[in-house]
Design a protein around this motif. Structure first.
Motif, PDB file in Angstrom:
ATOM      1  N   ILE A   1       1.172  -1.201   0.202  1.00 25.76           N
ATOM      2  CA  ILE A   1       0.160   0.008   0.074  1.00 25.76           C
ATOM      3  C   ILE A   1       0.675   1.257  -0.071  1.00 25.76           C
ATOM      4  CG2 ILE A   1      -1.918   1.132   1.200  1.00 25.76           C
ATOM      5  CD1 ILE A   1      -2.490  -1.462   2.794  1.00 25.76           C
ATOM      6  N   VAL A   2       0.473   2.567  -0.660  1.00 23.95           N
ATOM      7  CA  VAL A   2       0.610   3.469  -1.099  1.00 23.95           C
ATOM      8  C   VAL A   2       0.499   4.452  -0.938  1.00 23.95           C
ATOM      9  CG1 VAL A   2       2.557   4.834  -2.336  1.00 23.95           C
ATOM     10  CG2 VAL A   2       3.143   2.279  -2.494  1.00 23.95           C
ATOM     11  N   LYS A   3       0.445   5.277   0.123  1.00 24.98           N
ATOM     12  CA  LYS A   3      -0.764   6.025   0.403  1.00 24.98           C
ATOM     13  C   LYS A   3       0.962   7.810   0.452  1.00 24.98           C
ATOM     14  CE  LYS A   3      -3.768   5.081   0.978  1.00 24.98           C
ATOM     15  NZ  LYS A   3      -5.369   4.530   0.033  1.00 24.98           N
ATOM     16  N   ASP A   4       0.525   8.481  -0.877  1.00 18.31           N
ATOM     17  CA  ASP A   4       1.392  10.093  -0.126  1.00 18.31           C
ATOM     18  C   ASP A   4      -0.074  11.354  -0.699  1.00 18.31           C
ATOM     19  OD1 ASP A   4       0.107  10.155  -3.134  1.00 18.31           O
ATOM     20  OD2 ASP A   4       1.696  10.693  -3.837  1.00 18.31           O
ATOM     21  N   TYR A   5       0.279  12.773   0.092  1.00 16.84           N
ATOM     22  CA  TYR A   5       0.109  14.142   0.169  1.00 16.84           C
ATOM     23  C   TYR A   5       0.729  14.842  -0.142  1.00 16.84           C
ATOM     24  CZ  TYR A   5      -2.861  17.080   2.213  1.00 16.84           C
ATOM     25  OH  TYR A   5      -3.915  18.210   2.226  1.00 16.84           O
ATOM     26  N   SER A   6       0.734  15.681  -0.987  1.00 18.35           N
ATOM     27  CA  SER A   6       1.102  17.074  -1.771  1.00 18.35           C
ATOM     28  C   SER A   6       1.301  18.713  -0.269  1.00 18.35           C
ATOM     29  CB  SER A   6       1.583  17.365  -2.427  1.00 18.35           C
ATOM     30  OG  SER A   6       1.438  16.224  -3.089  1.00 18.35           O
ATOM     31  N   TYR A   7       1.605  19.441  -0.238  1.00 21.81           N
ATOM     32  CA  TYR A   7       1.193  20.377   0.615  1.00 21.81           C
ATOM     33  C   TYR A   7       2.090  21.507   0.905  1.00 21.81           C
ATOM     34  CZ  TYR A   7       3.911  17.691   3.664  1.00 21.81           C
ATOM     35  OH  TYR A   7       5.382  17.163   4.600  1.00 21.81           O
ATOM     36  N   ASN A   8       1.765  22.637   0.883  1.00 24.39           N
ATOM     37  CA  ASN A   8       2.964  24.009   0.733  1.00 24.39           C
ATOM     38  C   ASN A   8       3.218  23.937   2.428  1.00 24.39           C
ATOM     39  OD1 ASN A   8       2.383  24.480  -1.338  1.00 24.39           O
ATOM     40  ND2 ASN A   8       0.608  25.728  -1.242  1.00 24.39           N
ATOM     41  N   THR A   9       4.679  24.219   2.361  1.00 19.91           N
ATOM     42  CA  THR A   9       5.599  25.273   3.242  1.00 19.91           C
ATOM     43  C   THR A   9       4.624  25.856   4.268  1.00 19.91           C
ATOM     44  OG1 THR A   9       8.288  25.274   4.319  1.00 19.91           O
ATOM     45  CG2 THR A   9       6.811  26.163   2.383  1.00 19.91           C
ATOM     46  N   ASP A  10       4.841  25.958   5.679  1.00 17.09           N
ATOM     47  CA  ASP A  10       5.024  27.097   6.773  1.00 17.09           C
ATOM     48  C   ASP A  10       6.090  27.470   6.544  1.00 17.09           C
ATOM     49  OD1 ASP A  10       3.610  28.988   7.356  1.00 17.09           O
ATOM     50  OD2 ASP A  10       2.104  27.090   8.916  1.00 17.09           O
ATOM     51  N   GLU A  11       5.337  29.196   6.647  1.00 17.01           N
ATOM     52  CA  GLU A  11       7.419  29.971   7.460  1.00 17.01           C
ATOM     53  C   GLU A  11       7.632  29.497   9.187  1.00 17.01           C
ATOM     54  OE1 GLU A  11       7.347  33.588   6.655  1.00 17.01           O
ATOM     55  OE2 GLU A  11       6.592  34.024   4.456  1.00 17.01           O
ATOM     56  N   ASN A  12       6.436  29.408   9.672  1.00 11.07           N
ATOM     57  CA  ASN A  12       5.717  28.678  11.173  1.00 11.07           C
ATOM     58  C   ASN A  12       6.801  27.585  10.978  1.00 11.07           C
ATOM     59  OD1 ASN A  12       5.136  28.100  13.723  1.00 11.07           O
ATOM     60  ND2 ASN A  12       3.639  29.627  14.061  1.00 11.07           N
ATOM     61  N   LYS A  13       7.925  26.989  12.251  1.00 11.84           N
ATOM     62  CA  LYS A  13       7.944  25.524  12.031  1.00 11.84           C
ATOM     63  C   LYS A  13       6.931  25.383  12.657  1.00 11.84           C
ATOM     64  CE  LYS A  13      11.719  26.838   8.973  1.00 11.84           C
ATOM     65  NZ  LYS A  13      11.611  26.634   7.478  1.00 11.84           N
ATOM     66  N   PHE A  14       7.247  25.361  13.760  1.00 14.16           N
ATOM     67  CA  PHE A  14       6.247  25.012  14.868  1.00 14.16           C
ATOM     68  C   PHE A  14       4.583  24.432  14.305  1.00 14.16           C
ATOM     69  CE2 PHE A  14       3.121  24.156  18.187  1.00 14.16           C
ATOM     70  CZ  PHE A  14       3.871  23.226  19.290  1.00 14.16           C
ATOM     71  N   LYS A  15       4.099  25.477  12.992  1.00 10.76           N
ATOM     72  CA  LYS A  15       3.057  24.687  13.182  1.00 10.76           C
ATOM     73  C   LYS A  15       3.493  24.207  12.070  1.00 10.76           C
ATOM     74  CE  LYS A  15      -0.336  28.118  11.571  1.00 10.76           C
ATOM     75  NZ  LYS A  15      -0.716  29.163  11.449  1.00 10.76           N
ATOM     76  N   PHE A  16       4.536  23.874  11.056  1.00 12.54           N
ATOM     77  CA  PHE A  16       4.541  22.926  10.015  1.00 12.54           C
ATOM     78  C   PHE A  16       4.764  21.787  10.247  1.00 12.54           C
ATOM     79  CE2 PHE A  16       7.520  21.473   6.292  1.00 12.54           C
ATOM     80  CZ  PHE A  16       7.034  21.399   5.700  1.00 12.54           C
ATOM     81  N   LYS A  17       5.347  21.498  11.575  1.00 10.80           N
ATOM     82  CA  LYS A  17       6.000  20.401  11.594  1.00 10.80           C
ATOM     83  C   LYS A  17       4.846  19.518  12.282  1.00 10.80           C
ATOM     84  CE  LYS A  17       8.888  16.973  12.753  1.00 10.80           C
ATOM     85  NZ  LYS A  17       9.127  16.377  11.891  1.00 10.80           N
ATOM     86  N   GLN A  18       3.878  20.211  13.252  1.00  2.10           N
ATOM     87  CA  GLN A  18       2.930  19.746  13.183  1.00  2.10           C
ATOM     88  C   GLN A  18       1.655  19.342  12.584  1.00  2.10           C
ATOM     89  OE1 GLN A  18       0.565  22.785  15.810  1.00  2.10           O
ATOM     90  NE2 GLN A  18       1.310  21.862  17.399  1.00  2.10           N
ATOM     91  N   PHE A  19       1.733  19.631  11.406  1.00  2.00           N
ATOM     92  CA  PHE A  19       0.815  19.891   9.936  1.00  2.00           C
ATOM     93  C   PHE A  19       1.719  18.360   9.212  1.00  2.00           C
ATOM     94  CE2 PHE A  19       0.237  20.083   5.125  1.00  2.00           C
ATOM     95  CZ  PHE A  19      -1.708  20.035   5.588  1.00  2.00           C
ATOM     96  N   GLN A  20       3.207  18.446   9.609  1.00  2.88           N
ATOM     97  CA  GLN A  20       3.401  17.846   8.865  1.00  2.88           C
ATOM     98  C   GLN A  20       2.895  16.129   9.363  1.00  2.88           C
ATOM     99  OE1 GLN A  20       7.760  18.221   8.689  1.00  2.88           O
ATOM    100  NE2 GLN A  20       7.591  17.849   6.330  1.00  2.88           N
ATOM    101  N   ASN A  21       3.386  16.240  10.738  1.00  5.89           N
ATOM    102  CA  ASN A  21       2.966  14.759  12.004  1.00  5.89           C
ATOM    103  C   ASN A  21       1.665  14.519  11.366  1.00  5.89           C
ATOM    104  OD1 ASN A  21       5.290  15.111  12.984  1.00  5.89           O
ATOM    105  ND2 ASN A  21       4.377  16.176  14.748  1.00  5.89           N
ATOM    106  N   LYS A  22      -0.077  15.559  11.356  1.00  6.42           N
ATOM    107  CA  LYS A  22      -1.067  15.022  10.916  1.00  6.42           C
ATOM    108  C   LYS A  22      -1.139  14.875   9.921  1.00  6.42           C
ATOM    109  CE  LYS A  22      -6.010  17.830  10.266  1.00  6.42           C
ATOM    110  NZ  LYS A  22      -6.056  16.140   9.850  1.00  6.42           N
TER     111      LYS A  22
END
Length: 150
Positions: free
Chosen positions: A110-131
């Motif tokens: 099974i292969v799943k992927d998701y594309s997304y844009n970066t965020d200047e706020n590193k903390f919010k970006f890391k939280q989004f990557q975890n989500k």
């Protein structure tokens, strides 16, 4: 409105409808004697913890399951300054179900992927990557359960 609902209920029950994610808990198919993780063991553990398998280590007659998983975070585009503007998280999981004689009963990749844009706020970006990772794992778990039900 009541008549339509009763008519709908009649057709749904008469056609042999069963919930897609309903699991037959009486089956020995979901009882296993051994679990093995290869690759990214953190992803494998997260998937295994969400599955309805019952681990019984003393019974050698039961099936064994192997999870081989990989996670990639890929830079998909950069701006003119060379800064990354978008990423793609890709999770690959191959599970193999073997019987007591090490013969393969079921194997699925099974292969799943998701594309997304970066965020200047590193903390919010890391939280989004975890989500994103949690959501991809949930999709993989749904695919595995669906595969075992059929």
């Amino acid at each position: 409105m009541k008549k339509i609902f009763i008519l709908f209920l009649f057709f749904v029950t008469a056609c042999g409808y069963q919930p897609l994610y309903k699991i037959n808990n009486n089956s020995n198919f979901f009882k296993i004697s051994n679990v093995e993780f290869k690759g990214d063991t953190e992803i494998g553990n997260k998937v295994y913890s969400k599955l309805p398998f019952q681990l019984i280590k003393n019974d050698e007659q039961l099936n064994k399951i192997i999870f081989e998983s990989f996670k990639e975070i890929i830079e998909t585009s950069k701006n003119s300054k060379g800064q990354v503007t978008s990423y793609r998280t890709k999770i690959t999981l191959e599970f193999t179900l073997k019987n007591k004689n090490d013969e393969i009963i079921n194997r699925k990749k099974i292969v799943k992927d998701y594309s997304y844009n970066t965020d200047e706020n590193k903390f919010k970006f890391k939280q989004f990557q975890n989500k994103v990772e949690r959501d991809l794992i949930d999709e993989i778990v749904e695919d595995i359960i669906t595969n075992f039900n059929y």
